[in-house]
Write an enzyme that holds these catalytic residues in place. Structure first.
Site, PDB file in Angstrom:
ATOM      1  N   THR A 183      -5.805 -42.569  39.743  1.00 43.00           N
ATOM      2  CA  THR A 183      -6.466 -42.124  40.986  1.00 43.00           C
ATOM      3  C   THR A 183      -5.912 -40.782  41.482  1.00 43.00           C
ATOM      4  O   THR A 183      -6.514 -40.147  42.340  1.00 43.00           O
ATOM      5  CB  THR A 183      -6.219 -43.150  42.103  1.00 43.00           C
TER       6      THR A 183
ATOM      7  N   ARG B  70       2.540 -40.009  41.593  1.00 40.27           N
ATOM      8  CA  ARG B  70       1.079 -39.958  41.553  1.00 40.27           C
ATOM      9  C   ARG B  70       0.571 -41.040  40.626  1.00 40.27           C
ATOM     10  O   ARG B  70       0.995 -41.099  39.474  1.00 40.27           O
ATOM     11  CB  ARG B  70       0.614 -38.611  40.978  1.00 40.27           C
TER      12      ARG B  70
ATOM     13  N   ASP C  59       4.815 -30.734  33.292  1.00 41.58           N
ATOM     14  CA  ASP C  59       5.305 -31.763  34.221  1.00 41.58           C
ATOM     15  C   ASP C  59       6.711 -31.399  34.683  1.00 41.58           C
ATOM     16  O   ASP C  59       7.672 -31.432  33.908  1.00 41.58           O
ATOM     17  CB  ASP C  59       5.295 -33.134  33.521  1.00 41.58           C
TER      18      ASP C  59
ATOM     19  N   ASP D 121       9.415 -34.224  34.265  1.00 41.65           N
ATOM     20  CA  ASP D 121       9.800 -34.442  32.865  1.00 41.65           C
ATOM     21  C   ASP D 121      10.624 -33.268  32.336  1.00 41.65           C
ATOM     22  O   ASP D 121      11.592 -33.458  31.598  1.00 41.65           O
ATOM     23  CB  ASP D 121       8.547 -34.624  32.000  1.00 41.65           C
TER      24      ASP D 121
HETATM   25  C1  PRP Z   1       4.538 -34.458  40.697  1.00 41.67           C
HETATM   26  C2  PRP Z   1       5.119 -33.346  41.550  1.00 41.67           C
HETATM   27  C3  PRP Z   1       4.537 -33.643  42.902  1.00 41.67           C
HETATM   28  C4  PRP Z   1       3.196 -34.197  42.569  1.00 41.67           C
HETATM   29  C5  PRP Z   1       2.180 -33.137  42.810  1.00 41.67           C
HETATM   30  O1  PRP Z   1       5.244 -35.618  40.868  1.00 41.67           O
HETATM   31  O2  PRP Z   1       6.496 -33.274  41.546  1.00 41.67           O
HETATM   32  O3  PRP Z   1       5.305 -34.585  43.641  1.00 41.67           O
HETATM   33  O4  PRP Z   1       3.209 -34.557  41.181  1.00 41.67           O
HETATM   34  O5  PRP Z   1       0.905 -33.626  42.631  1.00 41.67           O
HETATM   35  P1  PRP Z   1      -0.130 -33.773  43.823  1.00 41.67           P
HETATM   36  O6  PRP Z   1      -0.090 -32.490  44.581  1.00 41.67           O
HETATM   37  O7  PRP Z   1      -1.425 -33.974  43.091  1.00 41.67           O
HETATM   38  O8  PRP Z   1       0.264 -34.962  44.648  1.00 41.67           O
HETATM   39  P2  PRP Z   1       4.965 -36.922  39.967  1.00 41.67           P
HETATM   40  O9  PRP Z   1       4.013 -37.832  40.646  1.00 41.67           O
HETATM   41  O10 PRP Z   1       4.616 -36.507  38.574  1.00 41.67           O
HETATM   42  O11 PRP Z   1       6.351 -37.664  40.008  1.00 41.67           O
HETATM   43  P3  PRP Z   1       7.792 -37.225  39.459  1.00 41.67           P
HETATM   44  O12 PRP Z   1       8.259 -36.075  40.317  1.00 41.67           O
HETATM   45  O13 PRP Z   1       8.590 -38.449  39.646  1.00 41.67           O
HETATM   46  O14 PRP Z   1       7.657 -36.828  38.015  1.00 41.67           O
HETATM   47  N1  URA Z   2       2.847 -32.483  38.713  1.00 39.07           N
HETATM   48  C1  URA Z   2       3.493 -31.726  37.788  1.00 39.07           C
HETATM   49  O1  URA Z   2       4.666 -31.957  37.510  1.00 39.07           O
HETATM   50  N2  URA Z   2       2.809 -30.729  37.215  1.00 39.07           N
HETATM   51  C2  URA Z   2       1.531 -30.436  37.495  1.00 39.07           C
HETATM   52  O2  URA Z   2       0.973 -29.496  36.916  1.00 39.07           O
HETATM   53  C3  URA Z   2       0.889 -31.254  38.458  1.00 39.07           C
HETATM   54  C4  URA Z   2       1.568 -32.259  39.050  1.00 39.07           C
END
Ligand code: PRP
Ligand code: URA
Length: 221
Positions: A111, A107, A212, A215
Site C-alpha cells: 500500500t 512503508r 533503498d 538497506d
Molecule cells: C524509507 C525512508 C522513509 C520512507 C520514505 O523507509 O527511509 O522513511 O521510506 O517513503 P515515503 O515518503 O513513501 O513514506 P522504509 O519504509 O524503507 O524503512 P527503513 O528506513 O526501515 O528501511
Molecule cells: N525509501 C528509500 O529508501 N528509497 C526510495 O527511493 C524511496 C523510499
C-alpha cells in the site's frame, strides 16, 4: 522560491552537491555511504538552523568581554527509523544539548502507507524546535505521519531535514503541513510506478534517487 512553495529549501551548496553525487553512486559501499549521510546531514542542518533564536550573553575572554549568544530554544532530533538514524550523530555533535526522540515507521510494500512500530515520545513536549530526519521523502507518507504525531504531541516548530525528495512527497508534505520548513539536498524526477513485468523495480522508489537508503546504510537487502 520553488514550485513547491517558499517553505522548501533545496541546498545550493557545492559541498552538498559533491557529496550527494558520491552518495547516489551504485558503487558506494555501506561504510562510505554512512559517512556521506553523516556529512550531508551536518551541512543540511547548518542550513536548517539558520533562524534559531539566540539569547544575548556576554563572555569573558583573556583580553576582555565579548558579546555573544546562546541557543534559546531546546532542539529535538527526531529520526524516522531506520534510515533516519544515520543522520543523527553528525548533527548531534554540532548541537550536543539536543534531545533525540525516535519514531519507528516502515512503508507497507503493497500500500506504501506508513506503519508505526515505535514511539517513545514523553507525554508532553520537552523541546521547542523539532528536526525530523529522514534521507528519503518519496510519497511523503512517512514524513506526514511523523509530523502528525509530533503535532498531536504538542511540538511548536517542526522542520523536515531530508536528502532526496520526490515531487510527490514534497506536494504531500507541503499540503498536509504548510507550516513545516523542508530542507533537502535535491529534488528528483519522479517515483517508480507499479511494476508490470518481472525485473521492474518495486513501486514508490525515487528516480534517479539512490535506491533503498536503509538497506544501503545497514548493508541489508
Ligand atoms: C524509507 C525512508 C522513509 C520512507 C520514505 O523507509 O527511509 O522513511 O521510506 O517513503 P515515503 O515518503 O513513501 O513514506 P522504509 O519504509 O524503507 O524503512 P527503513 O528506513 O526501515 O528501511
Ligand atoms: N525509501 C528509500 O529508501 N528509497 C526510495 O527511493 C524511496 C523510499
Amino acid at each position: 522560491m520553488t514550485e513547491f512553495g517558499d517553505r522548501v529549501f533545496p541546498s545550493r551548496h557545492p559541498l552538498v552537491k559533491h557529496k550527494l553525487t558520491l552518495l547516489r553512486s551504485v558503487s558506494t559501499e555501506p561504510k562510505k555511504f554512512r559517512e556521506l549521510i553523516r556529512e550531508i546531514s551536518i551541512l543540511l542542518a547548518y542550513e536548517a538552523t539558520q533562524d534559531l533564536a539566540l539569547e544575548e550573553v556576554s563572555v569573558t575572554t583573556p583580553l576582555g568581554v565579548a558579546k555573544g549568544g546562546h541557543l534559546k530554544e531546546k532542539i529535538g532530533l527526531v529520526p524516522i527509523l531506520r534510515a533516519g538514524l544515520g543522520m543523527v550523530d553528525g548533527i548531534w555533535e554540532m548541537m550536543p544539548g539536543a534531545e533525540v526522540w525516535h519514531i519507528g515507521l516502515y512503508r507497507d510494500h503493497k500500500t506504501l502507507q506508513p506503519v508505526q512500530y515505535y514511539n517513545k515520545l514523553p507525554v508532553s513536549p520537552t523541546v521547542q524546535v523539532c528536526l525530523v530526519l529522514d534521507p528519503m521523502l518519496a510519497t511523503g507518507g512517512s514524513a506526514v505521519a511523523t509530523v502528525d504525531i509530533l503535532k498531536r504531541w504538542g511540538a511548536e516548530r517542526i522542520k523536515f531535514v531530508g536528502i532526496i525528495a520526490a515531487p510527490e512527497g514534497l506536494r504531500a508534505l507541503t499540503q498536509a503541513h504548510p507550516d513545516v520548513d523542508i530542507h533537502i539536498a535535491a529534488i528528483d524526477d519522479h517515483l517508480t510506478p507499479r511494476p508490470t513485468q518481472p525485473g521492474d523495480p518495486p513501486e514508490g522508489y525515487i528516480v534517479p534517487g539512490l535506491g533503498d537508503a536503509g538497506d544501503r546504510q545497514f548493508g541489508t537487502g
